[in-house]
Design a protein around this motif. Structure first.
Motif, PDB file in Angstrom:
ATOM      1  N   THR A  20       0.849  -1.189   0.000  1.00 12.14           N
ATOM      2  CA  THR A  20       0.000   0.000   0.000  1.00 12.14           C
ATOM      3  C   THR A  20       0.887   1.242   0.000  1.00 12.14           C
ATOM      4  OG1 THR A  20      -1.719  -1.145   1.251  1.00 12.14           O
ATOM      5  CG2 THR A  20      -1.839   1.254   1.171  1.00 12.14           C
ATOM      6  N   VAL A  55     -14.070   4.088  -3.336  1.00 10.56           N
ATOM      7  CA  VAL A  55     -13.121   3.018  -3.611  1.00 10.56           C
ATOM      8  C   VAL A  55     -13.267   2.621  -5.074  1.00 10.56           C
ATOM      9  CG1 VAL A  55     -12.392   0.655  -3.088  1.00 10.56           C
ATOM     10  CG2 VAL A  55     -13.181   2.164  -1.246  1.00 10.56           C
ATOM     11  N   LYS A  56     -12.128   2.588  -5.786  1.00 10.03           N
ATOM     12  CA  LYS A  56     -12.147   2.153  -7.185  1.00 10.03           C
ATOM     13  C   LYS A  56     -11.147   1.025  -7.366  1.00 10.03           C
ATOM     14  CE  LYS A  56     -13.822   5.977  -9.997  1.00 10.03           C
ATOM     15  NZ  LYS A  56     -13.513   6.927 -11.092  1.00 10.03           N
ATOM     16  N   LYS A  57     -11.533   0.041  -8.182  1.00  9.08           N
ATOM     17  CA  LYS A  57     -10.640  -1.087  -8.445  1.00  9.08           C
ATOM     18  C   LYS A  57     -10.286  -1.132  -9.916  1.00  9.08           C
ATOM     19  CE  LYS A  57     -11.852  -4.003  -4.563  1.00  9.08           C
ATOM     20  NZ  LYS A  57     -12.063  -5.374  -4.061  1.00  9.08           N
ATOM     21  N   LYS A  59      -8.300  -3.957 -11.828  1.00  8.47           N
ATOM     22  CA  LYS A  59      -7.656  -5.279 -11.757  1.00  8.47           C
ATOM     23  C   LYS A  59      -7.093  -5.504 -10.356  1.00  8.47           C
ATOM     24  CE  LYS A  59      -6.675  -5.448 -16.697  1.00  8.47           C
ATOM     25  NZ  LYS A  59      -5.662  -5.579 -17.773  1.00  8.47           N
ATOM     26  N   ARG A  60      -5.780  -5.578 -10.185  1.00 14.07           N
ATOM     27  CA  ARG A  60      -5.190  -5.848  -8.866  1.00 14.07           C
ATOM     28  C   ARG A  60      -4.924  -4.571  -8.066  1.00 14.07           C
ATOM     29  NH1 ARG A  60      -0.589  -6.816  -9.521  1.00 14.07           N
ATOM     30  NH2 ARG A  60      -0.388  -6.502 -11.763  1.00 14.07           N
ATOM     31  N   THR A  62      -6.293  -1.235  -6.053  1.00 14.86           N
ATOM     32  CA  THR A  62      -7.455  -0.680  -5.364  1.00 14.86           C
ATOM     33  C   THR A  62      -7.100   0.720  -4.879  1.00 14.86           C
ATOM     34  OG1 THR A  62      -8.205  -2.865  -4.646  1.00 14.86           O
ATOM     35  CG2 THR A  62      -9.107  -0.953  -3.491  1.00 14.86           C
ATOM     36  N   GLN A  64      -8.390   4.291  -2.900  1.00 13.33           N
ATOM     37  CA  GLN A  64      -9.374   4.798  -1.953  1.00 13.33           C
ATOM     38  C   GLN A  64      -9.147   6.279  -1.730  1.00 13.33           C
ATOM     39  OE1 GLN A  64      -9.777   2.442   1.562  1.00 13.33           O
ATOM     40  NE2 GLN A  64     -11.569   3.578   2.261  1.00 13.33           N
ATOM     41  N   HIS A  75      -3.548   0.365  -3.141  1.00 11.92           N
ATOM     42  CA  HIS A  75      -3.178  -0.973  -2.682  1.00 11.92           C
ATOM     43  C   HIS A  75      -3.015  -1.877  -3.900  1.00 11.92           C
ATOM     44  CE1 HIS A  75      -2.967  -4.391   0.085  1.00 11.92           C
ATOM     45  NE2 HIS A  75      -3.736  -5.021  -0.780  1.00 11.92           N
ATOM     46  N   THR A  77      -2.408  -5.803  -4.986  1.00 12.44           N
ATOM     47  CA  THR A  77      -2.460  -7.199  -4.551  1.00 12.44           C
ATOM     48  C   THR A  77      -1.586  -8.058  -5.473  1.00 12.44           C
ATOM     49  OG1 THR A  77      -4.713  -6.867  -3.763  1.00 12.44           O
ATOM     50  CG2 THR A  77      -4.001  -9.141  -4.098  1.00 12.44           C
TER      51      THR A  77
END
Lengths: 113, 114
Positions: A20, A55-57, A59-60, A62, A64, A75, A77
């Motif tokens: 993060t 919060v938006k994603k 793919k891997r 994220t 905020q 973040h 992943t």
């Protein structure tokens, strides 16, 4: 003193780990953008967050936006070598001209295979 | 589409010399801007323009001049280069400008002033 601070400044992790990075300010922003920059190239937009708590994603990844719209986090992943680059947050503080977009100093990420 | 094109890619100047960094975009964007990038400092806004004939100062405008005679072009002029202007310069554009508009960047000009 920079209006946008980012931490950590450098990050070196192994492939597959999570991480993060943070973007903080004492000022309120109407929105914040995240860019990634690779060596020898200009930054490329990843995402814009507009609403406090959003919060938006991607793919891997994220993203905020803080409830008070003074901070944001990214973040990742299961990091991959292709995620290596300089991550920059940017935005326009409410107290400045609508058209001024300022950048933080960036987090340099290295993902080791 | 070429997007945002910056020339030259590299330049070495002696103190006191002048030069113009070129920036052109073919996306019909109204907003254009210049940033400089230095280690640990991120990108700092030098000047920006919300349309042809309109320019304004950013965070670090001293030592730089700009003009916007056409929508496509936004040159940055250094009238008397100083070693403190050694940096990587990026030009960026967006459709309408403002805080929520994504910026499209060129690939930069690396300038060294000796």
């Amino acid at each position: 003193t920079q209006l946008l601070e980012q931490s950590p400044q450098f990050l070196s992790i192994q492939e597959g780990e999570n991480l993060t990075v943070y973007c903080n300010s004492s000022s309120v922003f109407s929105s914040l953008q995240w860019y990634r920059q690779e060596p020898g190239e200009g930054p490329v937009l990843l995402v814009t967050v507009v609403t406090g708590g959003e919060v938006k994603k991607l793919k891997r990844l994220t993203f905020q936006f803080g409830d008070a719209r003074k901070d944001s986090s990214l973040h990742i992943t299961a990091a991959q070598p292709g995620d290596t680059g300089l991550y920059l947050c940017a935005g326009g503080p409410l107290k400045t001209s609508y058209d001024k977009v300022i950048f933080g100093p960036g987090t340099s990420l290295s993902v080791i295979p | 589409n070429a997007g945002v094109t910056q020339t030259p890619k590299f330049q070495v100047l002696k103190t006191g010399q002048s030069m113009t960094l070129q920036c052109a975009q073919d996306m019909n964007h109204e907003y254009m801007s210049w940033y400089r990038q230095d280690p640990g400092m991120g990108l700092r806004l030098i000047h920006y323009s919300v349309g042809a004939g309109i320019t304004d100062q950013g965070e670090v405008p001293n030592g730089y001049n700009v003009s916007r005679s056409t929508t496509e072009d936004f040159p940055l002029r250094l009238l008397s280069a100083a070693p403190s202007q050694t940096s990587v310069y990026f030009c960026a554009s967006s459709y309408k400008g403002g805080r929520n508009s994504p910026l499209h960047f060129g690939n930069g000009t690396r300038l060294t002033v000796t």
